[in-house]
Design an enzyme around this catalytic site. Structure first.
Site, mmCIF file in Angstrom:
data_model
loop_
_atom_site.group_PDB
_atom_site.id
_atom_site.type_symbol
_atom_site.label_atom_id
_atom_site.label_comp_id
_atom_site.label_asym_id
_atom_site.label_seq_id
_atom_site.Cartn_x
_atom_site.Cartn_y
_atom_site.Cartn_z
ATOM 1 N N ALA A 170 -5.422 3.513 1.564
ATOM 2 C CA ALA A 170 -4.927 2.416 0.732
ATOM 3 C C ALA A 170 -5.932 1.271 0.710
ATOM 4 O O ALA A 170 -6.613 1.007 1.702
ATOM 5 C CB ALA A 170 -3.589 1.918 1.268
ATOM 6 N N HIS A 182 -4.507 5.914 12.023
ATOM 7 C CA HIS A 182 -5.157 5.257 10.892
ATOM 8 C C HIS A 182 -5.809 3.964 11.360
ATOM 9 O O HIS A 182 -5.676 3.562 12.514
ATOM 10 C CB HIS A 182 -4.148 4.968 9.775
ATOM 11 C CG HIS A 182 -3.001 4.101 10.206
ATOM 12 N ND1 HIS A 182 -1.933 4.571 10.945
ATOM 13 C CD2 HIS A 182 -2.751 2.781 10.010
ATOM 14 C CE1 HIS A 182 -1.079 3.597 11.184
ATOM 15 N NE2 HIS A 182 -1.555 2.488 10.630
ATOM 16 N N TYR A 199 4.191 -1.285 4.692
ATOM 17 C CA TYR A 199 3.689 -2.306 5.611
ATOM 18 C C TYR A 199 3.952 -3.715 5.096
ATOM 19 O O TYR A 199 3.980 -3.967 3.891
ATOM 20 C CB TYR A 199 2.178 -2.145 5.819
ATOM 21 C CG TYR A 199 1.811 -1.365 7.068
ATOM 22 C CD1 TYR A 199 1.954 -1.930 8.329
ATOM 23 C CD2 TYR A 199 1.310 -0.070 6.982
ATOM 24 C CE1 TYR A 199 1.615 -1.225 9.471
ATOM 25 C CE2 TYR A 199 0.967 0.649 8.119
ATOM 26 C CZ TYR A 199 1.125 0.061 9.365
ATOM 27 O OH TYR A 199 0.791 0.760 10.494
ATOM 28 N N ASP A 241 -5.054 -2.326 0.099
ATOM 29 C CA ASP A 241 -3.815 -3.057 -0.120
ATOM 30 C C ASP A 241 -3.982 -4.288 -0.997
ATOM 31 O O ASP A 241 -3.009 -4.784 -1.564
ATOM 32 C CB ASP A 241 -3.195 -3.435 1.223
ATOM 33 C CG ASP A 241 -2.549 -2.225 1.890
ATOM 34 O OD1 ASP A 241 -1.996 -1.396 1.156
ATOM 35 O OD2 ASP A 241 -2.611 -2.103 3.115
#
Length: 440
Positions: free
Chosen positions: A18, A154, A104, A20
């Site tokens: 990702a 991650h 998240y 973000d």
């Protein structure tokens, strides 16, 4: 910018990565903050105008909160001869927003403190991303956090862009200097007892990248090359130390590394160009490689000092822009489930010969009247009964200059040395942290 590469090599997870900010759109993901929940104390909120899914303007209410908070002791000293203590609090003005990006949450805060420092804080929380796993099995690519649910390993790797204008907006006034502390070999001429070390400085003349190095305390100094501190005689400036956090673990030939080469180094210095704001380039969604990010900016070959021309046809004389990269390697724990406690990271930009003394010397001298003694062992006492008459006034020091604590003054403020006439102050900080002697 922030990239989150996952470390599970089984297809299709090799592309699980990702961005973000670039993919999710950090503005549209910003939370509507609630009074008394996300920010505490006396709060001022700012709203924003963002674009909706059709490109139309839309008001996002209360997405940024401004508030002041206490962060413990700011400075203190005890005179061992008299037993008298001097202590002040570290107050911070906080600009904060929170974004929800799929599973998240990220809390971003810029903190301006009364000693002239700037802290950039990130907090990661929310729900870890999980994939199915047969009950009773384990995996090298993550951790079982609940029966049948494995949270994959991650990383979260951030990049903060700093466009420094130290005491001037002149394009040639601000320089980036790398400072390191090295041991001096023991020798009879300059270091006969072996305890000496030297401070080495090198101005960054061309676009480049480097990494954190704790062994030599590698420090990035942002200096005005034309303004000297009247006390030290050195360039006025600010500094920060890149944190030696783990960089991207994906192989250099992987698609994850190709999409975010910024995550391979802690520090990048590039030449300023309009609209260049993103460490991984402007368009990250479904990308196969970085386009227009910091790697391309360095390869362009800009330079910052006359005569330091690069050998590329695309470079030009420019002012420096600094990109600080840091992150966290998240190998999940059972304790991260079902909602993860915050993981906190900060880096600090501090004045380095910018002022002529500690800028927090004039902090207000009020005692915190809400603090009380809590008795133990089934003892009982009211708040007022635990205070002396002198405590109830709330006044601790004899005067605002000396910050004395105790019954009698051991310093006469009239005899304190005067500051230089050209004492430096920060106009911005003075406005933010101004106070009146009779204010409560």
């Amino acid at each position: 910018e922030m990239t989150v590469p996952y470390g599970d090599p089984r297809p299709p997870f090799q592309r699980k990565q990702a961005f973000d900010f670039g993919d999710g759109g950090i503005g549209r993901a910003a939370n509507n903050l609630k009074l008394g929940c996300d920010c505490l104390g006396a709060i001022h909120y700012l709203s924003a105008v963002v674009t909706d899914t059709e490109g139309k303007p839309e008001v996002a209410p209360n997405v940024v909160c401004l508030h002041e908070q206490d962060n413990g002791i700011g400075w203190k000293h005890t005179n061992f001869r008299t037993g008298r203590a001097v202590v002040t609090r570290l107050r911070e003005f906080v600009i904060q927003f929170v974004a929800t990006l799929a599973n998240y949450e990220y809390v971003f805060a810029y903190k301006l403190d009364t000693a002239g420092g700037i802290s950039v804080e990130t907090r990661a929380t929310g729900i870890v991303s999980v994939v199915p796993i047969d009950e009773g099995k384990v995996s090298n690519y993550g951790n079982v956090v609940f029966p049948g649910a494995m949270a994959q390993n991650h990383q979260h790797i951030f990049a903060v862009r700093i466009d420094p204008n130290i005491d001037s907006y002149g394009s040639s006034d601000t320089a980036v200097v790398l400072e390191e502390s090295h041991p001096i070999p023991m020798n009879p001429e300059t270091n006969p007892f072996g305890n000496g070390y030297e401070v080495r400085k090198q101005r960054v003349e061309k676009a480049m990248y480097t990494d954190a190095e704790p062994k030599v305390n590698r420090t990035v100094k942002l200096e005005n090359v034309n303004n000297k501190n009247p006390v030290s005689g050195k360039n006025v400036g600010y500094k920060f130390i890149p944190n030696a956090t783990q960089l991207m673990l994906a192989d250099d030939n992987s698609i994850q590394a190709a999409r975010a080469p910024y995550a391979k180094h802690h520090l990048w210095v590039t030449g300023y160009r309009d609209e260049e704001l993103w460490a991984a380039g402007e368009f990250t969604n479904q990308s196969k490689k970085e386009e227009g990010g910091v790697k391309a900016m360095v390869q362009r070959g800009d330079w910052f000092v006359d005569g330091a021309n690069a050998s590329t046809a695309t470079g030009q004389l420019s002012s420096p822009v600094v990109w600080n990269v840091f992150g966290l390697t998240h190998n999940p724990r059972v304790e991260d489930w079902p909602v993860m406690p915050v993981e906190i990271h900060q880096f600090h930009i501090r004045p380095a010969d910018f002022f002529t003394s500690n800028p927090a010397l004039d902090m207000p001298t009020r005692k915190n009247e809400t603090s009380v003694i809590v008795p133990c062992c089934n003892g009982n006492a009211s708040r007022d009964s635990l205070r002396t008459d002198s405590d109830k006034s709330g006044s601790v020091q004899a005067n605002a200059v000396a910050h004395l604590q105790g019954a009698d003054a051991d310093v006469d403020p009239k005899n304190l040395p005067k500051a230089p006439e050209n004492k430096r102050h920060s106009a911005t900080l003075s406005k933010i942290f101004s106070w009146k002697k009779d204010s409560k």
